[in-house]
Motif scaffolding. Structure first.
Motif, mmCIF file in Angstrom:
data_model
loop_
_atom_site.group_PDB
_atom_site.id
_atom_site.type_symbol
_atom_site.label_atom_id
_atom_site.label_comp_id
_atom_site.label_asym_id
_atom_site.label_seq_id
_atom_site.Cartn_x
_atom_site.Cartn_y
_atom_site.Cartn_z
ATOM 1 N N ALA A 1 -0.922 10.951 -1.401
ATOM 2 C CA ALA A 1 -0.081 10.577 -2.550
ATOM 3 C C ALA A 1 -0.882 10.714 -3.845
ATOM 4 O O ALA A 1 -0.369 11.181 -4.867
ATOM 5 C CB ALA A 1 0.424 9.147 -2.381
ATOM 6 N N LEU B 1 -2.961 5.516 7.611
ATOM 7 C CA LEU B 1 -2.239 5.026 6.432
ATOM 8 C C LEU B 1 -3.021 5.348 5.164
ATOM 9 O O LEU B 1 -2.457 5.737 4.134
ATOM 10 C CB LEU B 1 -2.017 3.512 6.528
ATOM 11 C CG LEU B 1 -1.152 3.045 7.700
ATOM 12 C CD1 LEU B 1 -1.070 1.518 7.726
ATOM 13 C CD2 LEU B 1 0.249 3.643 7.588
ATOM 14 N N GLN C 1 -2.433 8.850 4.204
ATOM 15 C CA GLN C 1 -1.160 9.025 3.468
ATOM 16 C C GLN C 1 -1.336 8.649 1.993
ATOM 17 O O GLN C 1 -0.835 9.329 1.095
ATOM 18 C CB GLN C 1 -0.064 8.148 4.086
ATOM 19 C CG GLN C 1 0.403 8.611 5.452
ATOM 20 C CD GLN C 1 1.266 7.558 6.158
ATOM 21 O OE1 GLN C 1 1.724 6.588 5.549
ATOM 22 N NE2 GLN C 1 1.473 7.743 7.448
ATOM 23 N N ASP C 2 -2.070 7.564 1.752
ATOM 24 C CA ASP C 2 -2.279 7.118 0.358
ATOM 25 C C ASP C 2 -3.073 8.159 -0.428
ATOM 26 O O ASP C 2 -2.775 8.451 -1.584
ATOM 27 C CB ASP C 2 -3.033 5.779 0.327
ATOM 28 C CG ASP C 2 -2.278 4.684 1.061
ATOM 29 O OD1 ASP C 2 -1.059 4.859 1.297
ATOM 30 O OD2 ASP C 2 -2.910 3.669 1.406
ATOM 31 N N LEU D 1 -1.731 3.120 -7.915
ATOM 32 C CA LEU D 1 -1.466 3.242 -6.481
ATOM 33 C C LEU D 1 -2.313 2.224 -5.731
ATOM 34 O O LEU D 1 -3.523 2.168 -5.913
ATOM 35 C CB LEU D 1 -1.847 4.663 -6.009
ATOM 36 C CG LEU D 1 -1.779 4.913 -4.507
ATOM 37 C CD1 LEU D 1 -0.328 4.941 -4.017
ATOM 38 C CD2 LEU D 1 -2.472 6.237 -4.145
ATOM 39 N N MET E 1 -3.955 1.023 -2.286
ATOM 40 C CA MET E 1 -4.308 1.574 -0.971
ATOM 41 C C MET E 1 -5.186 0.583 -0.191
ATOM 42 O O MET E 1 -5.630 -0.424 -0.743
ATOM 43 C CB MET E 1 -5.021 2.925 -1.115
ATOM 44 C CG MET E 1 -6.355 2.859 -1.806
ATOM 45 S SD MET E 1 -7.164 4.477 -1.828
ATOM 46 C CE MET E 1 -7.715 4.583 -0.147
ATOM 47 N N ARG F 1 0.842 -1.208 0.000
ATOM 48 C CA ARG F 1 0.000 0.000 0.000
ATOM 49 C C ARG F 1 0.882 1.266 0.000
ATOM 50 O O ARG F 1 1.979 1.264 0.547
ATOM 51 C CB ARG F 1 -0.977 0.021 1.170
ATOM 52 C CG ARG F 1 -0.381 -0.040 2.552
ATOM 53 C CD ARG F 1 -1.058 0.920 3.500
ATOM 54 N NE ARG F 1 -0.716 2.297 3.213
ATOM 55 C CZ ARG F 1 0.391 2.882 3.653
ATOM 56 N NH1 ARG F 1 1.301 2.237 4.371
ATOM 57 N NH2 ARG F 1 0.614 4.154 3.351
ATOM 58 N N GLY F 2 0.382 2.267 -0.683
ATOM 59 C CA GLY F 2 1.141 3.519 -0.754
ATOM 60 C C GLY F 2 2.170 3.526 -1.870
ATOM 61 O O GLY F 2 2.772 4.552 -2.146
ATOM 62 N N GLN F 3 2.356 2.391 -2.533
ATOM 63 C CA GLN F 3 3.364 2.332 -3.607
ATOM 64 C C GLN F 3 2.710 2.510 -4.975
ATOM 65 O O GLN F 3 1.622 2.008 -5.218
ATOM 66 C CB GLN F 3 4.073 0.986 -3.579
ATOM 67 C CG GLN F 3 4.924 0.771 -2.343
ATOM 68 C CD GLN F 3 5.821 -0.450 -2.519
ATOM 69 O OE1 GLN F 3 6.361 -0.686 -3.604
ATOM 70 N NE2 GLN F 3 5.961 -1.227 -1.468
ATOM 71 N N TRP F 4 3.442 3.185 -5.844
ATOM 72 C CA TRP F 4 3.014 3.323 -7.238
ATOM 73 C C TRP F 4 3.709 2.252 -8.057
ATOM 74 O O TRP F 4 4.917 2.081 -7.970
ATOM 75 C CB TRP F 4 3.405 4.693 -7.796
ATOM 76 C CG TRP F 4 2.622 5.820 -7.204
ATOM 77 C CD1 TRP F 4 2.964 6.570 -6.113
ATOM 78 C CD2 TRP F 4 1.363 6.312 -7.657
ATOM 79 N NE1 TRP F 4 2.001 7.505 -5.850
ATOM 80 C CE2 TRP F 4 0.999 7.371 -6.793
ATOM 81 C CE3 TRP F 4 0.494 5.973 -8.691
ATOM 82 C CZ2 TRP F 4 -0.179 8.098 -6.947
ATOM 83 C CZ3 TRP F 4 -0.680 6.701 -8.837
ATOM 84 C CH2 TRP F 4 -1.012 7.747 -7.976
#
Ligand code: URA
Length: 293
Positions: free
Chosen positions: A282, A275, A278-279, A258, A260, A242-245
């Motif tokens: 982003a 969390l 944060q996503d 992305l 999430m 999660r949070g990664q592209w």
């Protein structure tokens, strides 16, 4: 001998309905008889008139069956109708799903193709097709896992409490459903919210990939762990992913995706909302980088 309570043969309409509803809720998707039946076995030659008994299966009239012309003799032998797609194995159903998806030139055509696809058993237990919500022209497409009971009733992704939470999350970054397009990996609710099996996932995959292609968003948001697994081929556990592209690659294009946490998960684990925040930030930053259209 008299029997006091209701028996299997002696349920009232309401009791039978309640029992069936419970089975569906509990995830029962098949009714199995004690004896196995070969449904492909041809009936004995029915040309002999006395071969037709009350027990013999009756021909049903199919709207697609070619009609006999007047005076033409009826078929001498009862033959089972061509197996419905649902009786075919997963590989055949996946193949048909691919062809249907590829043949759909618009989202309306795709919706119709999915609605008419008979190869996935989930369709039989679902109340409604859950195809899409939001704006087809949006820059962001959010893909969840599967409809739950609220979505099944309303026929739209992210309905009910999870949907209301998603709406609040989107509002926090100045988005609403007019600025996002919503779909799920699976367009039908798995009974009792059970996990979809690999065959069901594989036969629904051509539809969602075509839906992405036809929507052509600039950004994908994958809610939950199943969507990145299916669409990106990434098996990394959700807490790390999660949070990664990551790039979603298909049909010669690449769309940043992305991952999430899903709103459904956040309802169960509200402590994880920071969390999700944060996503969302982003996502907002990425949209800012893309600038105005
Ligand atoms: N509702 C949906 O439509 N999809 C999810 O993944 C979760 C809730």
């Amino acid at each position: 001998m008299t029997q006091s309570g209701p028996t299997e043969q002696n349920l009232s309409r309401e009791e039978a309905f309640a029992r069936l509803s419970f089975y569906v809720e509990a995830g029962v998707s098949d009714h199995l008889a004690d004896e196995s039946q070969n449904r492909y076995q041809l009936e004995p030659d029915a040309a002999a008139p006395d071969a037709v008994t009350d027990e013999a299966p009756r021909r049903t009239t199919s709207r697609n069956a070619p009609s006999r012309s007047m005076g033409e003799a009826p078929p001498a032998v009862f033959r089972p109708s061509a197996p419905a797609v649902s009786a075919l194995d997963d590989a055949a159903a996946i193949d048909i799903a691919r062809q249907l998806a590829a043949g759909a030139a618009t989202l309306d055509a795709l919706r119709e193709a999915v609605a008419g696809f008979d190869g996935c058993s989930l369709r039989k237990t679902a109340k409604n097709l859950v195809f899409e919500d939001g704006n087809r022209q949006a820059r962001v497409m959010l893909i969840g896992e599967a409809p739950g009971s609220d979505e099944d009733i309303d026929g739209v992704p992210f309905a009910g409490e999870a949907g209301r939470l998603l709406d609040r999350m989107l509002a926090a970054i100045d988005l609403d459903r007019s600025g996002i397009y919503l779909a799920n990996l699976l367009p039908w609710r798995p009974p009792g919210n059970r996990a979809p099996n690999p065959g069901e996932l594989a036969m629904c995959l051509p539809f969602i990939t075509r839906q992405i292609e036809l929507c052509a968003p600039e950004i994908l948001v994958l809610a939950g762990g199943l969507a990145p697994k299916q669409l990106l081929g990434i098996d990394t556990p959700l807490p790390r992913l999660r949070g990664q592209w990551k790039p979603y690659r298909a049909s010669g294009t690449e769309i940043p995706a992305l991952t999430m946490l899903s709103p459904q998960f956040l309802l169960d684990y509200p402590g994880q909302k920071k969390l999700a925040w944060q996503d969302l930030q982003a996502l907002q930053a990425r949209l800012g980088e893309l600038g105005d259209r």
